[in-house]
Design a protein around this motif. Sequence first.
Motif, PDB file in Angstrom:
ATOM      1  N   HIS A 100       0.831  -1.206   0.000  1.00 15.63           N
ATOM      2  CA  HIS A 100       0.000   0.000   0.000  1.00 15.63           C
ATOM      3  C   HIS A 100       0.868   1.260   0.000  1.00 15.63           C
ATOM      4  CE1 HIS A 100      -3.394  -2.633   0.738  1.00 15.63           C
ATOM      5  NE2 HIS A 100      -2.773  -3.130   1.806  1.00 15.63           N
ATOM      6  N   PRO A 101       0.529   2.243  -0.831  1.00 17.50           N
ATOM      7  CA  PRO A 101       1.309   3.488  -0.905  1.00 17.50           C
ATOM      8  C   PRO A 101       1.486   4.194   0.436  1.00 17.50           C
ATOM      9  CG  PRO A 101      -0.242   3.372  -2.723  1.00 17.50           C
ATOM     10  CD  PRO A 101      -0.562   2.230  -1.805  1.00 17.50           C
ATOM     11  N   GLU A 102       0.476   4.116   1.301  1.00 17.45           N
ATOM     12  CA  GLU A 102       0.554   4.808   2.591  1.00 17.45           C
ATOM     13  C   GLU A 102       1.596   4.180   3.519  1.00 17.45           C
ATOM     14  OE1 GLU A 102      -3.217   2.183   2.571  1.00 17.45           O
ATOM     15  OE2 GLU A 102      -2.179   3.568   1.232  1.00 17.45           O
ATOM     16  N   VAL A 176      17.342  10.335  -9.785  1.00 12.65           N
ATOM     17  CA  VAL A 176      16.115   9.567  -9.522  1.00 12.65           C
ATOM     18  C   VAL A 176      16.003   9.237  -8.042  1.00 12.65           C
ATOM     19  CG1 VAL A 176      14.768   7.527 -10.158  1.00 12.65           C
ATOM     20  CG2 VAL A 176      16.246   8.614 -11.854  1.00 12.65           C
ATOM     21  N   GLY A 177      17.155   8.953  -7.412  1.00 11.28           N
ATOM     22  CA  GLY A 177      17.152   8.652  -5.985  1.00 11.28           C
ATOM     23  C   GLY A 177      16.805   9.842  -5.112  1.00 11.28           C
ATOM     24  N   VAL A 178      16.872  11.045  -5.684  1.00  8.65           N
ATOM     25  CA  VAL A 178      16.485  12.264  -4.969  1.00  8.65           C
ATOM     26  C   VAL A 178      15.101  12.737  -5.416  1.00  8.65           C
ATOM     27  CG1 VAL A 178      16.998  14.729  -4.665  1.00  8.65           C
ATOM     28  CG2 VAL A 178      18.836  13.045  -4.507  1.00  8.65           C
ATOM     29  N   GLU A 179      14.923  12.911  -6.738  1.00  7.19           N
ATOM     30  CA  GLU A 179      13.692  13.538  -7.249  1.00  7.19           C
ATOM     31  C   GLU A 179      12.417  12.765  -6.913  1.00  7.19           C
ATOM     32  OE1 GLU A 179      15.215  16.085 -11.137  1.00  7.19           O
ATOM     33  OE2 GLU A 179      14.103  14.213 -11.401  1.00  7.19           O
ATOM     34  N   LEU A 180      12.369  11.491  -7.271  1.00  6.55           N
ATOM     35  CA  LEU A 180      11.125  10.737  -7.082  1.00  6.55           C
ATOM     36  C   LEU A 180      10.766  10.568  -5.598  1.00  6.55           C
ATOM     37  CD1 LEU A 180      11.314   8.022  -9.915  1.00  6.55           C
ATOM     38  CD2 LEU A 180      10.301  10.312  -9.959  1.00  6.55           C
ATOM     39  N   PRO A 181      11.720  10.205  -4.720  1.00  3.06           N
ATOM     40  CA  PRO A 181      11.385  10.139  -3.293  1.00  3.06           C
ATOM     41  C   PRO A 181      10.996  11.496  -2.709  1.00  3.06           C
ATOM     42  CG  PRO A 181      13.363   8.869  -3.727  1.00  3.06           C
ATOM     43  CD  PRO A 181      13.059   9.647  -4.974  1.00  3.06           C
ATOM     44  N   VAL A 182      11.690  12.581  -3.131  1.00  2.00           N
ATOM     45  CA  VAL A 182      11.345  13.920  -2.638  1.00  2.00           C
ATOM     46  C   VAL A 182       9.934  14.301  -3.078  1.00  2.00           C
ATOM     47  CG1 VAL A 182      11.851  16.396  -2.888  1.00  2.00           C
ATOM     48  CG2 VAL A 182      13.695  14.792  -2.392  1.00  2.00           C
ATOM     49  N   TYR A 183       9.587  13.964  -4.317  1.00  2.10           N
ATOM     50  CA  TYR A 183       8.221  14.243  -4.797  1.00  2.10           C
ATOM     51  C   TYR A 183       7.195  13.488  -3.958  1.00  2.10           C
ATOM     52  CZ  TYR A 183       4.051  14.386  -7.679  1.00  2.10           C
ATOM     53  OH  TYR A 183       2.753  14.564  -8.117  1.00  2.10           O
ATOM     54  N   ASP A 184       7.415  12.192  -3.783  1.00  2.33           N
ATOM     55  CA  ASP A 184       6.474  11.376  -3.004  1.00  2.33           C
ATOM     56  C   ASP A 184       6.379  11.868  -1.565  1.00  2.33           C
ATOM     57  OD1 ASP A 184       5.800   9.730  -5.120  1.00  2.33           O
ATOM     58  OD2 ASP A 184       7.285   8.189  -4.637  1.00  2.33           O
ATOM     59  N   PHE A 185       7.541  12.197  -0.958  1.00  2.00           N
ATOM     60  CA  PHE A 185       7.574  12.654   0.428  1.00  2.00           C
ATOM     61  C   PHE A 185       6.853  13.992   0.578  1.00  2.00           C
ATOM     62  CE2 PHE A 185       9.611  15.108   3.844  1.00  2.00           C
ATOM     63  CZ  PHE A 185       9.419  14.249   4.924  1.00  2.00           C
ATOM     64  N   THR A 186       7.166  14.951  -0.303  1.00  2.00           N
ATOM     65  CA  THR A 186       6.540  16.279  -0.229  1.00  2.00           C
ATOM     66  C   THR A 186       5.031  16.188  -0.442  1.00  2.00           C
ATOM     67  OG1 THR A 186       8.578  17.240  -1.140  1.00  2.00           O
ATOM     68  CG2 THR A 186       6.620  18.639  -1.133  1.00  2.00           C
ATOM     69  N   LYS A 187       4.642  15.415  -1.431  1.00  2.00           N
ATOM     70  CA  LYS A 187       3.221  15.235  -1.725  1.00  2.00           C
ATOM     71  C   LYS A 187       2.484  14.625  -0.522  1.00  2.00           C
ATOM     72  CE  LYS A 187       0.193  12.484  -4.722  1.00  2.00           C
ATOM     73  NZ  LYS A 187       0.157  11.472  -5.800  1.00  2.00           N
ATOM     74  N   LYS A 188       3.094  13.619   0.085  1.00  2.00           N
ATOM     75  CA  LYS A 188       2.488  12.957   1.236  1.00  2.00           C
ATOM     76  C   LYS A 188       2.350  13.914   2.409  1.00  2.00           C
ATOM     77  CE  LYS A 188       3.075   8.851   4.167  1.00  2.00           C
ATOM     78  NZ  LYS A 188       3.938   7.659   4.428  1.00  2.00           N
ATOM     79  N   GLN A 189       3.407  14.722   2.672  1.00  2.00           N
ATOM     80  CA  GLN A 189       3.382  15.652   3.797  1.00  2.00           C
ATOM     81  C   GLN A 189       2.328  16.750   3.600  1.00  2.00           C
ATOM     82  OE1 GLN A 189       5.069  15.110   6.696  1.00  2.00           O
ATOM     83  NE2 GLN A 189       5.583  13.215   5.628  1.00  2.00           N
ATOM     84  N   ILE A 190       2.201  17.239   2.383  1.00  3.08           N
ATOM     85  CA  ILE A 190       1.207  18.279   2.093  1.00  3.08           C
ATOM     86  C   ILE A 190      -0.206  17.747   2.301  1.00  3.08           C
ATOM     87  CG2 ILE A 190       0.202  19.723   0.277  1.00  3.08           C
ATOM     88  CD1 ILE A 190       3.003  20.011  -0.905  1.00  3.08           C
TER      89      ILE A 190
END
Length: 291
Positions: A100-102, A176-190
């Motif tokens: 699960h994504p969460e 990729v090791g920075v951008e994609l995790p940062v996107y997922d992390f920022t999106k989740k936090q928002i």
Amino acid sequence: MSALSWKPFLYGGLASITAECGTFPIDLTKTRLQVQGQVNDAKYKEIRYRGMMHALVRIFREEGLKALYSGIAPAMLRQASYGTIKIGTYQSLKRMFVEHPEDETLMINVLCGILSGVISSSIANPTDVLKIRMQAQGSVIQGGMMCNFIQIYQNEGTKGLWKGVSLTAQRAALVVGVELPVYDFTKKQIIVSGYMGDTVYTHFLSSFTCGLAGALASNPIDVVRTRMMNQASQPNGGHSNYKGTLDCLLQTWKNEGFFALYKGFWPNWLRLGPWNIIFFLTYEQLKKLDL
């Protein structure tokens, strides 16, 4: 482990091609800025461009509008392969670790990003070599994409097409090791904060943040990779300017100073920012399709 899906591969490829078309001239100016000023290469010794805007205007005036899209064909091919494999592998690896994504964690996403970056960039390396050659040499290079592929293969062999593959893989692992995790992390936090839901505004802020993070992390290795790929192999198997990745890094630092490793940073960020915004907005909308 949930069943693997083909959708991230298709959506990732389509979104990557869309983003590449929208930001290609900026990428071209970044390449031109990065290859200039090499004291050990007479062809690129001259400082022809003072910055991104000056490069855009001068290339347009001296070489025409077409020159701003020199290398677009291999760039599209690269995104069709690299972008497809990168996103598809990243999403598939995440589902292999957590169902699960969460339940995703930042460390798991970073690991998946690094692995997907290395795999996808290694496969797509020949298109990257050709794109950089066509961007750097502009109107000087003759023929179309396939002719230049054949020419590189005939003159430099298979090694020529995979020139700088280790450096490309390292850069992709970083980006990729920075951008994609940062996107997922920022999106989740928002979303968790409650300020905004899973909306276009959330996607915009998350993609802007990951673009900046990616540019800061990758620019030094991007400069070295560009210079390594742009130099032609010699008949005896050697190289005209740099012996290897470390030699290129040290020579650039020694001859041009530390900040030479951040040549092209503004066009790099101004490309990665819009590129990621276009990519993720497109990707998120494609995810909503009922296929």
